[in-house]
Design an enzyme around this catalytic site. Sequence first.
Site, short mmCIF file in Angstrom:
data_model
loop_
_atom_site.label_atom_id
_atom_site.label_comp_id
_atom_site.label_asym_id
_atom_site.label_seq_id
_atom_site.Cartn_x
_atom_site.Cartn_y
_atom_site.Cartn_z
N LYS A 121 -78.36 31.56 52.61
CA LYS A 121 -79.20 33.23 52.39
C LYS A 121 -80.49 32.85 50.75
O LYS A 121 -80.18 32.63 49.99
CB LYS A 121 -78.11 34.27 51.39
CG LYS A 121 -78.59 35.41 51.74
CD LYS A 121 -77.48 36.81 50.64
CE LYS A 121 -77.67 38.02 50.63
NZ LYS A 121 -77.02 39.06 49.33
N PHE A 147 -88.45 43.59 83.40
CA PHE A 147 -89.11 45.44 82.82
C PHE A 147 -90.60 45.48 81.89
O PHE A 147 -90.92 44.29 81.44
CB PHE A 147 -87.97 45.88 81.83
CG PHE A 147 -87.13 46.50 82.61
CD1 PHE A 147 -86.17 45.49 83.81
CD2 PHE A 147 -86.85 47.90 82.96
CE1 PHE A 147 -85.33 46.45 84.58
CE2 PHE A 147 -85.46 48.68 83.27
CZ PHE A 147 -84.91 47.70 84.05
N LYS A 179 -96.20 36.76 84.76
CA LYS A 179 -95.09 36.28 84.44
C LYS A 179 -95.80 35.92 85.83
O LYS A 179 -93.74 35.55 85.88
CB LYS A 179 -94.64 37.48 83.92
CG LYS A 179 -94.49 38.12 82.57
CD LYS A 179 -94.08 38.33 81.10
CE LYS A 179 -93.79 39.02 79.98
NZ LYS A 179 -92.39 38.78 79.96
N ASP A 187 -89.99 39.23 71.06
CA ASP A 187 -91.38 38.04 70.97
C ASP A 187 -91.45 37.32 70.13
O ASP A 187 -91.36 35.85 70.30
CB ASP A 187 -92.15 38.84 70.80
CG ASP A 187 -92.20 40.15 71.72
OD1 ASP A 187 -91.36 39.01 73.00
OD2 ASP A 187 -93.00 40.84 72.02
N ASP A 200 -90.97 32.84 76.58
CA ASP A 200 -90.67 34.20 77.99
C ASP A 200 -89.85 33.11 78.89
O ASP A 200 -90.41 32.46 79.79
CB ASP A 200 -92.05 34.30 78.15
CG ASP A 200 -91.75 35.33 79.09
OD1 ASP A 200 -91.16 36.11 79.74
OD2 ASP A 200 -93.03 36.48 78.72
N ILE A 201 -88.88 34.61 78.60
CA ILE A 201 -87.15 33.89 80.03
C ILE A 201 -87.64 33.96 81.21
O ILE A 201 -87.76 33.93 82.16
CB ILE A 201 -86.11 34.05 79.42
CG1 ILE A 201 -85.79 34.00 77.81
CG2 ILE A 201 -84.82 34.03 80.12
CD1 ILE A 201 -84.63 35.28 77.59
N LYS A 247 -98.81 42.64 83.49
CA LYS A 247 -97.96 41.87 83.08
C LYS A 247 -96.90 41.08 84.75
O LYS A 247 -96.17 40.04 84.75
CB LYS A 247 -96.97 42.19 82.62
CG LYS A 247 -95.56 41.96 81.20
CD LYS A 247 -94.49 42.88 81.05
CE LYS A 247 -96.17 43.06 79.09
NZ LYS A 247 -95.70 44.49 78.75
N ASN A 260 -84.03 44.79 67.55
CA ASN A 260 -84.94 45.72 67.92
C ASN A 260 -83.64 46.56 68.64
O ASN A 260 -82.68 46.76 68.45
CB ASN A 260 -86.00 45.24 69.24
CG ASN A 260 -85.58 45.25 70.74
OD1 ASN A 260 -84.81 45.46 70.87
ND2 ASN A 260 -85.31 43.62 71.21
O1 C5P Z 1 -93.84 40.66 77.32
P1 C5P Z 1 -92.41 41.29 77.48
O2 C5P Z 1 -92.02 41.40 76.33
O3 C5P Z 1 -93.51 43.41 77.12
O4 C5P Z 1 -92.62 41.48 78.63
C1 C5P Z 1 -91.15 42.69 78.93
C2 C5P Z 1 -90.42 41.90 80.44
O5 C5P Z 1 -89.88 40.29 80.08
C3 C5P Z 1 -88.89 42.44 80.56
O6 C5P Z 1 -88.50 41.98 82.09
C4 C5P Z 1 -88.20 41.42 79.66
O7 C5P Z 1 -86.93 41.01 79.94
C5 C5P Z 1 -88.99 39.54 79.64
N1 C5P Z 1 -89.37 39.31 78.38
C6 C5P Z 1 -88.36 37.82 78.57
N2 C5P Z 1 -88.02 36.79 77.37
C7 C5P Z 1 -89.41 37.01 76.32
C8 C5P Z 1 -90.13 38.61 76.94
C9 C5P Z 1 -89.85 38.77 77.50
O8 C5P Z 1 -87.76 37.55 79.39
N3 C5P Z 1 -89.34 36.68 74.88
#
Ligand code: C5P
Length: 403
Positions: A286, A323, A341, A276, A305-306, A337, A208
């Site tokens: 390849k 964020f 989260k 995502d 999702d970290i 969110k 991205n």
């Molecule tokens: O779900 P979204 O991507 O909008 O969430 C944004 C927040 O979640 C940010 O703080 C991003 O660093 C964190 N995030 C994460 N791991 C993911 C997706 C998002 O830590 N796989």
Amino acid sequence: MAADKTLLLIIGGGIAAYKCLDLIRRAAERGYRVTPVMTKAAAEFVTPLSVSALAGTEVHQDLFDLTSETEMGHIQLSRSADLIVVAPATADLMAKMTGGHANDLASTLLVATDTPVLIAPAMNVRMWKHVATQRNLKQLRGDGVHVVGPNEGDMACGEFGPGRMAEPLEILDAVDGLLRKGRLSGRHILVTAGPTHEPIDPVRYIANRSSGKQGYAIAAALAAEGAQVSLISGPVTEPAPHCVDMIRVESAREMLTATEAALPADAAVFAAAVADWRTATETDSKIKKDGSGVIPDLKLTENPDILATISKGESRPSLVVGFAAETDDVIANATAKRQRKTCDWIIANDVSPETGVMGGDRNTVTLITADGAEAWDEADKTEVASRLVNRIIDHLDRETVSC
Ligand code: C5P
């Protein structure tokens, strides 16, 4: 300059011990006095004479050295410095530290000390990745030991990967950071930043547009306040901020592993734009375009999702900041969110192309907490970072007072 500061440098027995000669020289350039200690194994790699000549003082090697004991006992030696630096911190030294062993001078000093300790691990990549070393690393961090490196790269043993000792200047940046007094001295704060790259095949990846600028600015502002910062970064071109422990990763799964390994922390700021999705299957070859017009059927699967994992986990930092980069219904989406989260705060921003936020230097954000939404004026990303860091300091200070 750090003219009044002394480092007790414990040199472990690994090939990276040779870098300690440069480390001593560079430390002197920055005004540090270095009191060297060598393990028996370290003396197999560099001579005590070279170390002593560069440090301009004797090298301590023996727990039962009667002359040393009458002049300065090992207990006093362990407390005579402003900081103890263990470099290279071998797998064996780390294991001894974790277990509290005291069977030679180096390990005894580390058990007897009440001085902060910084380790610069260095070992073969498999030894570094071994479950025992990673368990010891986690325990040492939990015990309050500071860590710099290791870096990834070619190793003296011919293998490639993480395990190279941090370079002398990186170690000294970490030393400077730890000895500088700031409002966040003694705090460990974790920051994720940048995009992640999710491999499709060995040459292509999903990515991205994140530049990492906002996360890097936050890491730099935290370090400037004396925090020990672990910056876990996806691939970006931004230069590493001074005095942070840089941990470079590529994919979301690597970012999660590195984040978990960097815990515990007092606070964590998740600024990374984590992809995502990743491809459901990995291929080592390849993917070929065969001219038939048939495009590959790429199946995607969701990444971990970290932020949510850490926020809901056992080692949750007491302040977790996420964020929310949105293009529609920014505040409503970001508020939802925050709850989903289970983080404490969300920094919401509009990343529609016309805002120029992605890759740009300025940002307009809204801080969302349990108390509601607070819109901040448009500002440089460095200014946003400094405002956020002030809020983090207020929060951690209040928490300390109420304990
Ligand atoms: O779900 P979204 O991507 O909008 O969430 C944004 C927040 O979640 C940010 O703080 C991003 O660093 C964190 N995030 C994460 N791991 C993911 C997706 C998002 O830590 N796989």
